[in-house]
Design an enzyme around this catalytic site. Structure first.
Site, PDB file in Angstrom:
ATOM      1  N   LYS A 239      87.524  45.048  35.362  1.00 28.72           N
ATOM      2  CA  LYS A 239      86.959  45.696  36.564  1.00 28.72           C
ATOM      3  C   LYS A 239      85.965  46.782  36.177  1.00 28.72           C
ATOM      4  O   LYS A 239      85.012  47.042  36.908  1.00 28.72           O
ATOM      5  CB  LYS A 239      88.076  46.276  37.439  1.00 28.72           C
TER       6      LYS A 239
ATOM      7  N   LYS B 293      90.081  32.975  36.776  1.00 26.98           N
ATOM      8  CA  LYS B 293      90.996  32.859  37.919  1.00 26.98           C
ATOM      9  C   LYS B 293      90.210  32.941  39.235  1.00 26.98           C
ATOM     10  O   LYS B 293      89.146  33.572  39.280  1.00 26.98           O
ATOM     11  CB  LYS B 293      92.098  33.925  37.861  1.00 26.98           C
TER      12      LYS B 293
ATOM     13  N   LYS C 102      88.871  37.009  44.782  1.00 30.58           N
ATOM     14  CA  LYS C 102      88.102  37.365  45.973  1.00 30.58           C
ATOM     15  C   LYS C 102      86.885  38.218  45.629  1.00 30.58           C
ATOM     16  O   LYS C 102      85.974  38.351  46.420  1.00 30.58           O
ATOM     17  CB  LYS C 102      89.002  38.100  46.970  1.00 30.58           C
TER      18      LYS C 102
HETATM   19  P1  TYM Z   1      96.151  41.308  44.253  1.00 30.26           P
HETATM   20  O1  TYM Z   1      95.944  41.893  45.598  1.00 30.26           O
HETATM   21  O2  TYM Z   1      94.955  41.158  43.361  1.00 30.26           O
HETATM   22  O3  TYM Z   1      96.833  39.889  44.358  1.00 30.26           O
HETATM   23  C1  TYM Z   1      98.015  39.731  45.134  1.00 30.26           C
HETATM   24  C2  TYM Z   1      98.903  38.689  44.507  1.00 30.26           C
HETATM   25  O4  TYM Z   1      98.199  37.450  44.376  1.00 30.26           O
HETATM   26  C3  TYM Z   1      98.282  36.988  43.034  1.00 30.26           C
HETATM   27  N1  TYM Z   1      97.034  36.300  42.697  1.00 30.26           N
HETATM   28  C4  TYM Z   1      96.974  35.041  42.245  1.00 30.26           C
HETATM   29  N2  TYM Z   1      97.936  34.133  41.986  1.00 30.26           N
HETATM   30  C5  TYM Z   1      97.539  32.911  41.546  1.00 30.26           C
HETATM   31  N3  TYM Z   1      96.249  32.573  41.328  1.00 30.26           N
HETATM   32  C6  TYM Z   1      95.246  33.455  41.569  1.00 30.26           C
HETATM   33  N4  TYM Z   1      93.981  33.097  41.372  1.00 30.26           N
HETATM   34  C7  TYM Z   1      95.593  34.762  42.048  1.00 30.26           C
HETATM   35  N5  TYM Z   1      94.879  35.860  42.388  1.00 30.26           N
HETATM   36  C8  TYM Z   1      95.775  36.794  42.789  1.00 30.26           C
HETATM   37  C9  TYM Z   1      98.465  38.257  42.202  1.00 30.26           C
HETATM   38  O5  TYM Z   1      99.069  37.990  40.944  1.00 30.26           O
HETATM   39  C10 TYM Z   1      99.372  39.089  43.085  1.00 30.26           C
HETATM   40  O6  TYM Z   1     100.715  38.729  42.912  1.00 30.26           O
HETATM   41  N6  TYM Z   1      98.101  45.255  41.923  1.00 30.26           N
HETATM   42  C11 TYM Z   1      98.375  44.132  42.789  1.00 30.26           C
HETATM   43  C12 TYM Z   1      98.965  44.547  44.125  1.00 30.26           C
HETATM   44  C13 TYM Z   1     100.147  45.427  43.996  1.00 30.26           C
HETATM   45  C14 TYM Z   1     101.439  45.019  43.596  1.00 30.26           C
HETATM   46  C15 TYM Z   1     102.237  46.213  43.636  1.00 30.26           C
HETATM   47  C16 TYM Z   1     102.003  43.795  43.235  1.00 30.26           C
HETATM   48  C17 TYM Z   1     100.171  46.742  44.261  1.00 30.26           C
HETATM   49  N7  TYM Z   1     101.444  47.234  44.038  1.00 30.26           N
HETATM   50  C18 TYM Z   1     103.587  46.163  43.282  1.00 30.26           C
HETATM   51  C19 TYM Z   1     103.360  43.763  42.893  1.00 30.26           C
HETATM   52  C20 TYM Z   1     104.126  44.948  42.920  1.00 30.26           C
HETATM   53  C21 TYM Z   1      97.088  43.378  43.051  1.00 30.26           C
HETATM   54  O7  TYM Z   1      96.013  43.898  42.938  1.00 30.26           O
HETATM   55  O8  TYM Z   1      97.288  42.116  43.488  1.00 30.26           O
END
Ligand code: TYM
Length: 336
Positions: free
Chosen positions: A119, A201, A204
């Protein structure tokens, strides 16, 4: 809404950032699993809006994206009466514990986070301190609820390992304070790849909108994106080395239909990639159709959304306050 977390069931916590587009990757890698886990665990979920400002947000669309994410997750099947589902910024203990945990997290550890490296390259003009310390906030989210299990996609595994290290370090200094959480990474759908560059991956934040599918994309847009998906020249629908594009499409088809990769290979034997891409697109359209219909109902029922996120935030505050007070006492703060 559960009065207290029942002792016998394990606790699950997870969250998703409210970006404008919740992708098929988010859905298959995370959201869909959350829905399935609701009966067997005490689940607590959040829209991670505090995390989202590590990149600049336009206030008007940010507010709308938070509400959209909330409504969309309900449409996917999150039931806030069963699984408290709140908006992170409504529960102040998260920012407070995050600050404390920052002081128990090493600079070197944060520097090794691949998401930070990615990032900060992508947003080279805004490498802010929040982007760097983001994993301590994520650790706070999880540790506040003494979560046993955290369902995430593969890309969050490193943050979870750091969470465990921080918790172990704190427990080592002050005695048992935090439960050490385990990641839950589903076998299928844990890493959905970009449709345009299947070595990356699905994300968004990818500028090429053909690389991701949003849950709220219209059927014709979904079909168009799958038809344009990058594949290879072999034209055999079968998992194989050097066939990242087809492997990804088979992975999506398998996650959506429940069929194995072998069953899919047999079904499409002798057929070309064009037919297969159309079939994957149609399967995804069918999967998201009822979600889109329910989303429209929820987003137009603002009172219900407000009622649910208020109730859930109250519950989360009460529960998380217990952990925060315990932490503060152990450190030696004067408790007001
Ligand atoms: P975020 O918002 O980027 O993504 C949310 C969830 O989606 C999963 N994910 C994917 N899984 C499969 N293939 C993909 N291409 C893909 N892109 C995203 C992510 O692994 C995630 O599970 N930091 C986290 C949000 C967060 C969080 C937490 C998660 C904040 N606090 C506490 C767990 C526990 C994030 O940015 O996810």
């Amino acid at each position: 809404m559960p009065e207290t977390v029942q002792e016998k069931k394990k606790v699950i916590f997870s969250a998703i950032q409210p970006s404008g587009t919740i992708t098929l990757g988010n859905y298959l890698g995370a959201l869909r699993n959350w829905v399935k886990l609701q009966d067997d665990y005490n689940c607590i979920f959040a829209v991670a809006d505090l995390h989202a400002i590590t990149v600049r947000q336009d206030p008007k669309s940010f507010r709308q994206n938070i509400l959209n994410a909330y409504a969309l997750f309900l449409a996917c099947g999150i039931d806030p009466e069963k699984s408290p589902f709140f908006i992170q910024s409504h529960v102040h203990t998260h920012a407070e514990l995050a600050w404390i945990l920052n002081c128990y997290t090493q600079f070197g550890e944060l520097s090794r986070m691949t998401q930070f490296k990615d990032k900060s390259q992508k947003h080279a003009d805004n490498v802010n301190a929040g982007l760097f310390t983001y994993p301590s906030l994520m650790a706070a989210d999880i540790l506040l609820y003494q979560a046993d299990v955290v369902p995430v996609g593969v890309d969050q595994k490193q943050h979870l390992e750091l969470t465990r290290n921080i918790a172990e370090r704190f427990n080592g200094i002050y005695g048992n304070t935090f439960k050490i959480p385990e990641p839950y990474i589903s076998q299928v759908g844990a890493k959905i790849m970009s449709l345009q560059d299947p070595a990356k991956k699905m994300s968004k934040s990818d500028e090429n909108s053909n690389s991701w599918v949003a849950i709220l994309d219209k059927p014709d847009v979904i079909m168009k994106k799958f038809k344009r998906a990058v594949t290879d020249s072999e034209a055999v629908v079968k998992v194989g080395e050097g066939k990242d594009g087809i492997n990804n499409l088979i992975g999506i088809m398998s996650a959506v239909t429940g069929k194995t990769a072998d069953e899919i290979a047999i079904e499409f034997e002798g057929k070309g990639y064009g037919d297969f891409k159309t079939a994957v697109g149609e399967a995804v359209v069918e999967e998201v159709r009822p979600i889109q219909e329910r989303f429209n109902d929820y987003i137009n029922n603002k009172d219900y959304l407000v009622e649910q996120y208020h109730k859930s935030a109250e519950f989360a505050l009460k529960l998380s306050q217990r952990t925060l007070s315990k932490v503060m006492k152990k450190i030696g703060y004067v408790i007001p």
